[in-house]
Scaffold this motif. Sequence first.
Motif, PDB file in Angstrom:
ATOM      1  N   SER A 238       0.794  -1.237   0.000  1.00 13.64           N
ATOM      2  CA  SER A 238       0.000   0.000   0.000  1.00 13.64           C
ATOM      3  C   SER A 238       0.822   1.281   0.000  1.00 13.64           C
ATOM      4  CB  SER A 238      -0.950  -0.018   1.204  1.00 13.64           C
ATOM      5  OG  SER A 238      -0.203   0.076   2.398  1.00 13.64           O
TER       6      SER A 238
ATOM      7  N   ASN B 256      -7.257   9.213   2.391  1.00 12.12           N
ATOM      8  CA  ASN B 256      -6.268   8.821   3.418  1.00 12.12           C
ATOM      9  C   ASN B 256      -6.919   8.724   4.786  1.00 12.12           C
ATOM     10  OD1 ASN B 256      -5.003  10.113   1.117  1.00 12.12           O
ATOM     11  ND2 ASN B 256      -3.083   9.924   2.231  1.00 12.12           N
TER      12      ASN B 256
ATOM     13  N   LYS C  44       5.083   9.307  10.231  1.00 13.08           N
ATOM     14  CA  LYS C  44       6.495   9.711  10.209  1.00 13.08           C
ATOM     15  C   LYS C  44       6.629  11.050  10.939  1.00 13.08           C
ATOM     16  CE  LYS C  44      10.248  10.768   6.999  1.00 13.08           C
ATOM     17  NZ  LYS C  44      10.703  10.777   5.608  1.00 13.08           N
TER      18      LYS C  44
ATOM     19  N   GLY D 202       9.689  14.957   2.059  1.00 17.19           N
ATOM     20  CA  GLY D 202       9.731  15.267   0.632  1.00 17.19           C
ATOM     21  C   GLY D 202       8.864  16.476   0.317  1.00 17.19           C
TER      22      GLY D 202
ATOM     23  N   ARG E 271      -3.713  16.559   1.290  1.00 13.67           N
ATOM     24  CA  ARG E 271      -4.466  15.320   1.451  1.00 13.67           C
ATOM     25  C   ARG E 271      -5.707  15.561   2.296  1.00 13.67           C
ATOM     26  NH1 ARG E 271      -1.772  14.077  -2.066  1.00 13.67           N
ATOM     27  NH2 ARG E 271      -0.530  12.200  -2.457  1.00 13.67           N
TER      28      ARG E 271
ATOM     29  N   ARG F 265       8.385  11.862  -5.416  1.00 15.40           N
ATOM     30  CA  ARG F 265       7.923  10.733  -6.233  1.00 15.40           C
ATOM     31  C   ARG F 265       8.052  11.086  -7.717  1.00 15.40           C
ATOM     32  NH1 ARG F 265       2.849   9.140  -2.200  1.00 15.40           N
ATOM     33  NH2 ARG F 265       4.289   8.683  -0.484  1.00 15.40           N
TER      34      ARG F 265
ATOM     35  N   TYR G 236       1.017   1.779  -8.028  1.00 20.14           N
ATOM     36  CA  TYR G 236       0.018   1.411  -7.010  1.00 20.14           C
ATOM     37  C   TYR G 236      -1.383   1.802  -7.498  1.00 20.14           C
ATOM     38  CZ  TYR G 236      -2.810   1.929  -2.773  1.00 20.14           C
ATOM     39  OH  TYR G 236      -3.822   1.863  -1.853  1.00 20.14           O
TER      40      TYR G 236
ATOM     41  N   ARG H 104      -0.945   3.690  12.304  1.00 18.11           N
ATOM     42  CA  ARG H 104      -0.483   3.911  10.937  1.00 18.11           C
ATOM     43  C   ARG H 104       0.984   3.480  10.810  1.00 18.11           C
ATOM     44  NH1 ARG H 104      -1.478   4.241   5.574  1.00 18.11           N
ATOM     45  NH2 ARG H 104      -2.118   6.323   4.929  1.00 18.11           N
TER      46      ARG H 104
ATOM     47  N   GLU I 133       3.565  12.785  -8.887  1.00 20.05           N
ATOM     48  CA  GLU I 133       2.944  13.072  -7.583  1.00 20.05           C
ATOM     49  C   GLU I 133       1.440  13.320  -7.747  1.00 20.05           C
ATOM     50  OE1 GLU I 133       2.473  12.905  -4.444  1.00 20.05           O
ATOM     51  OE2 GLU I 133       3.906  14.301  -3.526  1.00 20.05           O
TER      52      GLU I 133
ATOM     53  N   VAL J  48       3.328   9.479   5.689  1.00 25.89           N
ATOM     54  CA  VAL J  48       3.809  10.790   6.118  1.00 25.89           C
ATOM     55  C   VAL J  48       3.271  11.224   7.490  1.00 25.89           C
ATOM     56  CG1 VAL J  48       2.127  12.376   5.006  1.00 25.89           C
ATOM     57  CG2 VAL J  48       4.540  12.996   5.162  1.00 25.89           C
TER      58      VAL J  48
ATOM     59  N   THR K 195      -9.286   3.289  -3.528  1.00 28.60           N
ATOM     60  CA  THR K 195      -8.510   4.387  -2.949  1.00 28.60           C
ATOM     61  C   THR K 195      -8.645   5.689  -3.730  1.00 28.60           C
ATOM     62  OG1 THR K 195      -6.210   5.176  -2.800  1.00 28.60           O
ATOM     63  CG2 THR K 195      -6.566   3.266  -4.161  1.00 28.60           C
TER      64      THR K 195
HETATM   65  N1  GDD Z   1       5.466   8.719   2.825  1.00 30.63           N
HETATM   66  C1  GDD Z   1       5.956   9.960   2.743  1.00 30.63           C
HETATM   67  N2  GDD Z   1       7.176  10.243   3.298  1.00 30.63           N
HETATM   68  N3  GDD Z   1       5.227  10.907   2.099  1.00 30.63           N
HETATM   69  C2  GDD Z   1       5.742  12.163   2.051  1.00 30.63           C
HETATM   70  C3  GDD Z   1       6.971  12.510   2.619  1.00 30.63           C
HETATM   71  C4  GDD Z   1       7.740  11.492   3.272  1.00 30.63           C
HETATM   72  O1  GDD Z   1       8.835  11.718   3.789  1.00 30.63           O
HETATM   73  N4  GDD Z   1       7.179  13.842   2.425  1.00 30.63           N
HETATM   74  C5  GDD Z   1       6.120  14.314   1.756  1.00 30.63           C
HETATM   75  N5  GDD Z   1       5.245  13.304   1.515  1.00 30.63           N
HETATM   76  C6  GDD Z   1       3.988  13.433   0.766  1.00 30.63           C
HETATM   77  C7  GDD Z   1       3.847  12.408  -0.362  1.00 30.63           C
HETATM   78  O2  GDD Z   1       4.600  12.815  -1.502  1.00 30.63           O
HETATM   79  C8  GDD Z   1       2.331  12.445  -0.577  1.00 30.63           C
HETATM   80  O3  GDD Z   1       1.989  13.519  -1.424  1.00 30.63           O
HETATM   81  C9  GDD Z   1       1.771  12.741   0.831  1.00 30.63           C
HETATM   82  O4  GDD Z   1       2.894  13.158   1.626  1.00 30.63           O
HETATM   83  C10 GDD Z   1       1.098  11.547   1.496  1.00 30.63           C
HETATM   84  O5  GDD Z   1       1.967  10.431   1.420  1.00 30.63           O
HETATM   85  P1  GDD Z   1       1.640   9.054   2.197  1.00 30.63           P
HETATM   86  O6  GDD Z   1       1.417   9.312   3.629  1.00 30.63           O
HETATM   87  O7  GDD Z   1       2.744   8.102   1.833  1.00 30.63           O
HETATM   88  O8  GDD Z   1       0.233   8.587   1.617  1.00 30.63           O
HETATM   89  P2  GDD Z   1      -0.368   8.550   0.121  1.00 30.63           P
HETATM   90  O9  GDD Z   1      -1.355   9.671   0.011  1.00 30.63           O
HETATM   91  O10 GDD Z   1       0.690   8.462  -0.897  1.00 30.63           O
HETATM   92  O11 GDD Z   1      -1.145   7.157   0.116  1.00 30.63           O
HETATM   93  C11 GDD Z   1      -1.904   6.688   1.255  1.00 30.63           C
HETATM   94  O12 GDD Z   1      -3.256   7.023   1.125  1.00 30.63           O
HETATM   95  C12 GDD Z   1      -3.929   6.411  -0.002  1.00 30.63           C
HETATM   96  C13 GDD Z   1      -5.359   6.919  -0.041  1.00 30.63           C
HETATM   97  O13 GDD Z   1      -6.113   6.468   0.985  1.00 30.63           O
HETATM   98  C14 GDD Z   1      -1.688   5.161   1.331  1.00 30.63           C
HETATM   99  O14 GDD Z   1      -2.249   4.681   2.538  1.00 30.63           O
HETATM  100  C15 GDD Z   1      -2.342   4.466   0.154  1.00 30.63           C
HETATM  101  O15 GDD Z   1      -2.232   3.058   0.317  1.00 30.63           O
HETATM  102  C16 GDD Z   1      -3.828   4.876   0.101  1.00 30.63           C
HETATM  103  O16 GDD Z   1      -4.445   4.275  -1.001  1.00 30.63           O
END
Ligand code: GDD
Length: 317
Positions: free
Chosen positions: A31, A132, A146, A165, A171, A258, A103, A138, A261, A143, A74
């Motif tokens: 995921s 999200n 983290k 990043g 979100r 990424r 993904y 979590r 993005e 993010v 998603t």
């Molecule tokens: N992981 C991560 N780490 N994301 C970062 C960082 C970092 O250091 N810095 C900035 N980001 C930004 C990512 O580029 C992204 O735009 C946003 O934070 C959220 O990243 P994630 O928390 O990794 O979640 P996601 O939105 O990509 O995906 C999650 O939500 C989706 C929707 O529900 C995941 O849980 C997916 O599996 C899910 O489908």
Amino acid sequence: MHYGDLTDAMNLTRIIQECQPDEIYNLGAMSHVAVSFDTPEYVGNVDGLGTLRILEAVRILGLEKKTRIYQASTSELYGGMPENKNDKGFYDESSPFYPRSPYGVAKIYGFWITKNYREAYDMFACNGILFNHESPRRGETFVTRKITRAVSKIALGLQDKFYLGNLEAQRDWGHAKDYVRMMWMILQADQPEDWVIATGVTTTVRDFVSMAFNQVGISLEFKGEGVDEKAYVTACSKQEFQLAIGKEVLSVDPTYFRPTEVDLLIGDPSKAKNKLGWVPEHDLASELKDMMASDVELMKKDVTLLNAGHEILKQSE
Ligand code: GDD
């Protein structure tokens, strides 16, 4: 408890035959969106074909009328394309998809094969298009967690600073408790349908960082742009968490960017609210409070261990 694997159709079929389930919730996936760029074939196999393997097992076993299936779809399906939002500026059940990662592409197969099996074989198979959703449980590389882990460690003096990043990404973050309740409600509905679950509010990663620090009484200011952006402490209002004013606590590291993005996600959960009576109990503030309280407690255990270690060292000197 049974051992299973979404890449192993025989084993899935056997488990489903043994259990004869009334409901299946397919939450299994690789995921992490960023990791999917490194493991695209694996993600296609698990997140895409894995969904087919469950649907097909139910069909082959003749359980189409007994077993209801929930597919974890998603908001990544939308890809954050601004032109695809509805008139009110949200993504809803009728918004077009434009996935932006291996993904998202694998999940789009999962979405359509679920819909196809519903229509072709009259199965009670539904997609929950969840935006999200976060909680103290979590995974640590997503993010929000983290951030809450790093902020807790920095506030307790266990860590100096941390790296993220894209701070501009936006979100629609909800609480996993509300969303999991809705997953169950989807399978209790009269008709099998697809549903958007979201809060309708979007927030930048940068603001999430500020809100997390505010939970421990620390205010920040961000200076610089792009890869040079950094965050500094401007005030500390809680006795327990005192940092030097001007301390640098966050930098941008392009490693976390990424290749493509999803810039902005915001969902419209009107259908879930109106048709199923879904009422979320949390907003981002209460969710963050939950996560920060949990991580501060967790990191305090590290402080206790560290102090005990120092004490042992002192005694052995
Ligand atoms: N992981 C991560 N780490 N994301 C970062 C960082 C970092 O250091 N810095 C900035 N980001 C930004 C990512 O580029 C992204 O735009 C946003 O934070 C959220 O990243 P994630 O928390 O990794 O979640 P996601 O939105 O990509 O995906 C999650 O939500 C989706 C929707 O529900 C995941 O849980 C997916 O599996 C899910 O489908």
